[in-house]
Design a protein around this motif. Sequence first.
Motif, mmCIF file in Angstrom:
data_model
loop_
_atom_site.group_PDB
_atom_site.id
_atom_site.type_symbol
_atom_site.label_atom_id
_atom_site.label_comp_id
_atom_site.label_asym_id
_atom_site.label_seq_id
_atom_site.Cartn_x
_atom_site.Cartn_y
_atom_site.Cartn_z
ATOM 1 N N ARG A 77 -7.149 -3.510 8.411
ATOM 2 C CA ARG A 77 -6.304 -2.365 8.320
ATOM 3 C C ARG A 77 -6.536 -0.981 8.857
ATOM 4 O O ARG A 77 -5.637 -0.222 9.632
ATOM 5 C CB ARG A 77 -5.499 -2.334 6.882
ATOM 6 C CG ARG A 77 -4.471 -3.510 6.365
ATOM 7 C CD ARG A 77 -3.747 -2.938 5.434
ATOM 8 N NE ARG A 77 -4.582 -2.323 4.400
ATOM 9 C CZ ARG A 77 -4.938 -3.088 2.874
ATOM 10 N NH1 ARG A 77 -4.377 -4.116 2.877
ATOM 11 N NH2 ARG A 77 -5.672 -2.595 1.966
ATOM 12 N N HIS A 81 -5.304 0.818 12.404
ATOM 13 C CA HIS A 81 -5.085 2.429 12.109
ATOM 14 C C HIS A 81 -5.564 3.161 13.124
ATOM 15 O O HIS A 81 -5.081 3.733 14.042
ATOM 16 C CB HIS A 81 -5.062 2.883 10.751
ATOM 17 C CG HIS A 81 -5.019 4.325 10.630
ATOM 18 N ND1 HIS A 81 -3.780 4.951 10.427
ATOM 19 C CD2 HIS A 81 -5.848 5.242 10.594
ATOM 20 C CE1 HIS A 81 -4.012 6.034 10.316
ATOM 21 N NE2 HIS A 81 -4.985 6.402 10.574
ATOM 22 N N TYR A 82 -6.995 2.970 13.362
ATOM 23 C CA TYR A 82 -7.714 3.833 14.160
ATOM 24 C C TYR A 82 -7.523 3.359 15.719
ATOM 25 O O TYR A 82 -7.425 4.220 16.610
ATOM 26 C CB TYR A 82 -9.093 3.972 13.794
ATOM 27 C CG TYR A 82 -9.230 4.734 12.747
ATOM 28 C CD1 TYR A 82 -9.189 6.016 12.753
ATOM 29 C CD2 TYR A 82 -9.777 4.333 11.398
ATOM 30 C CE1 TYR A 82 -9.286 7.267 11.725
ATOM 31 C CE2 TYR A 82 -9.913 5.056 10.295
ATOM 32 C CZ TYR A 82 -9.993 6.577 10.527
ATOM 33 O OH TYR A 82 -9.754 7.363 9.508
ATOM 34 N N LYS A 85 -4.021 4.889 16.833
ATOM 35 C CA LYS A 85 -4.306 6.211 16.995
ATOM 36 C C LYS A 85 -5.055 6.442 18.476
ATOM 37 O O LYS A 85 -4.814 7.276 18.833
ATOM 38 C CB LYS A 85 -5.224 6.841 15.869
ATOM 39 C CG LYS A 85 -4.148 7.093 14.741
ATOM 40 C CD LYS A 85 -5.067 8.026 13.459
ATOM 41 C CE LYS A 85 -4.324 8.969 12.891
ATOM 42 N NZ LYS A 85 -4.790 9.878 12.561
#
Length: 125
Positions: A77, A81-82, A85
């Motif tokens: 997760r 997420h990164y 981004k």
Amino acid sequence: DRVLLLGNAAHSISPLAAQGLNLSLMDILGLTAEALAGMGDDLFARYQASRAWDQKMIVEFSRGLLTVFDSGAPWMRLGRHYAMKWLARMPWLKNSVRDHLMGYRQSLPGTLKVIDRAINSSEVI
């Protein structure tokens, strides 16, 4: 006798990001372009050869995405997420991946040109 499977019937793919639909459309356009290039006993072999790389790449990419987005592991997760981004900060990369998966980077433009020439030609196919 021969059977030709196109689109979702021909691919083992998760319904992720409409990749089955994209493959279906590209398969139909690919077969149409090969048929317009010339009928013959080798039509299906030419079609299969022309579509093999795109099909394999998209199926494998979709499997990878499913693995990444289906995982509930905390480290996955966080990585997801990164990565998202990072991708959002690189629109050229995001657009390139999108265009490739939609067929714009590979066979689609050339296929559409062949079909357009055939439609606008005075020749009977």
